[in-house]
Design an enzyme around this catalytic site. Structure first.
Site, short mmCIF file in Angstrom:
data_model
loop_
_atom_site.label_atom_id
_atom_site.label_comp_id
_atom_site.label_asym_id
_atom_site.label_seq_id
_atom_site.Cartn_x
_atom_site.Cartn_y
_atom_site.Cartn_z
N ASP A 1 -12.58 -3.07 96.35
CA ASP A 1 -11.27 -3.16 95.71
C ASP A 1 -10.30 -4.01 96.54
OD1 ASP A 1 -11.04 -1.35 97.79
OD2 ASP A 1 -10.56 0.37 96.53
N ASN B 1 -5.94 12.18 96.10
CA ASN B 1 -5.88 12.52 94.67
C ASN B 1 -7.25 12.41 94.00
OD1 ASN B 1 -6.25 9.79 94.69
ND2 ASN B 1 -4.42 9.26 93.51
N HIS C 1 -9.22 9.70 94.13
CA HIS C 1 -9.64 8.35 93.71
C HIS C 1 -10.85 7.89 94.51
CE1 HIS C 1 -6.64 6.16 96.66
NE2 HIS C 1 -7.81 6.30 97.24
N GLU D 1 -7.94 5.72 89.83
CA GLU D 1 -6.94 6.78 89.97
C GLU D 1 -7.12 7.85 88.89
OE1 GLU D 1 -5.54 6.55 92.87
OE2 GLU D 1 -3.58 5.61 92.66
C1 F6R Z 1 -10.49 1.49 100.07
C2 F6R Z 1 -10.60 2.41 98.92
C3 F6R Z 1 -9.91 3.73 98.92
C4 F6R Z 1 -10.16 4.52 100.21
C5 F6R Z 1 -9.51 5.90 100.16
C6 F6R Z 1 -9.65 6.64 101.47
O1 F6R Z 1 -11.24 0.33 99.84
O2 F6R Z 1 -11.25 2.10 97.99
O3 F6R Z 1 -10.35 4.46 97.83
O4 F6R Z 1 -11.54 4.66 100.40
O5 F6R Z 1 -8.16 5.78 99.84
O6 F6R Z 1 -9.05 5.91 102.49
P1 F6R Z 1 -9.31 6.26 104.02
O7 F6R Z 1 -10.76 6.07 104.29
O8 F6R Z 1 -8.45 5.30 104.79
O9 F6R Z 1 -8.90 7.69 104.20
#
Ligand code: F6R
Length: 239
Positions: A67, A136, A138, A143
């Site tokens: 992403d 949340n 995701h 989302e």
């Molecule tokens: C990042 C992504 C997000 C993260 C998620 C957790 O490319 O797709 O979904 O994986 O927000 O983030 P961290 O690992 O920083 O806690």
């Protein structure tokens, strides 16, 4: 789906790296879809070290970013592009035609989605997708409320994602949308790995594993994946 719990973040990262390396040994032209963020960072470090130390040929592998933040340039250290460049591309010296990113600055984001959809299709799908998890639920930027039938798409980010996302940036940064691999790609990947560590993730991991499968908690969909592992450390394990 299997749940694998490791005592420490280091052990968890080691196990993820091992799975990634094993895939290349089995399939030298494997297609990886990789998240950015804190959770997979150490696994990527171990992965790149193992490939180099063991002199494994990864030159035929393809890497695709999971992403990107819309409106954020690749040169910004908070971008997913920058993260993957620092943690995968530079250490492994990946050829530019073997790494694919979303351009968050594109004037035509729909075309950007088609670009990545096409790359996935041309490579006969993803062999492995490695994701983290948001508070949340995701995965990628899928989302709450997202359709499970989407391929790449652009999506409005929830406030919690925007607020937590500030941790990646050197200064307060305006974020509002993400461009992401969709849940259809996630479900179609041959293997899916969700990484979570730390006490902060315990509640959402519990919901991911125990709540009714529903798109208000997108991560619950992993329980329907045919070959998925939820890999967590003890802190993230609430049983
Ligand atoms: C990042 C992504 C997000 C993260 C998620 C957790 O490319 O797709 O979904 O994986 O927000 O983030 P961290 O690992 O920083 O806690």
């Amino acid at each position: 789906m299997q749940k694998l719990v490791y005592k420490t973040y280091e052990q968890l990262s080691e196990a993820v790296a091992y799975k990634m390396v094993k895939l290349i040994i089995k399939k030298p032209n494997a297609v990886f879809c990789l998240a950015s963020g804190s959770s997979p960072q150490l696994a990527y470090q171990y992965f790149t070290e193992k490939l180099i130390n063991k002199k494994i040929n990864y030159s035929n592998c393809t890497f695709i970013a999971l992403d990107e933040w819309v409106g954020i340039p690749p040169t910004d250290s908070g971008s997913c592009h920058y993260f993957l460049q620092e943690n995968i591309v530079k250490p492994l010296n990946i050829a530019s035609d073997k790494i694919h990113y979303f351009d968050g600055l594109s004037k035509n984001l729909e075309l950007e989605c088609i670009k990545i959809d096409t790359i996935i299709e041309q490579n006969n799908g993803l062999d492995i997708i490695i994701v983290g998890i948001g508070l949340n639920g995701h995965i990628g930027f899928n989302e709450p409320g997202v359709s499970p039938d989407k391929k790449c798409h652009v999506i409005d980010l929830e406030d919690i994602t925007i607020n937590v996302g500030q941790k990646y940036f050197d200064q307060p940064t305006q974020l509002s949308q993400g461009i992401t691999i969709g849940l259809q790609h996630f479900m179609e990947a041959n293997e899916a790995i969700l990484i979570a560590n730390g006490l902060k993730k315990a509640e959402i991991i519990f919901k991911t594993l125990n709540a009714e499968i529903n798109m208000q908690i997108p991560s619950t969909i992993i329980r329907k994946h045919r070959n998925a592992s939820v890999m967590i450390d003890l802190d993230a394990d609430n049983n």
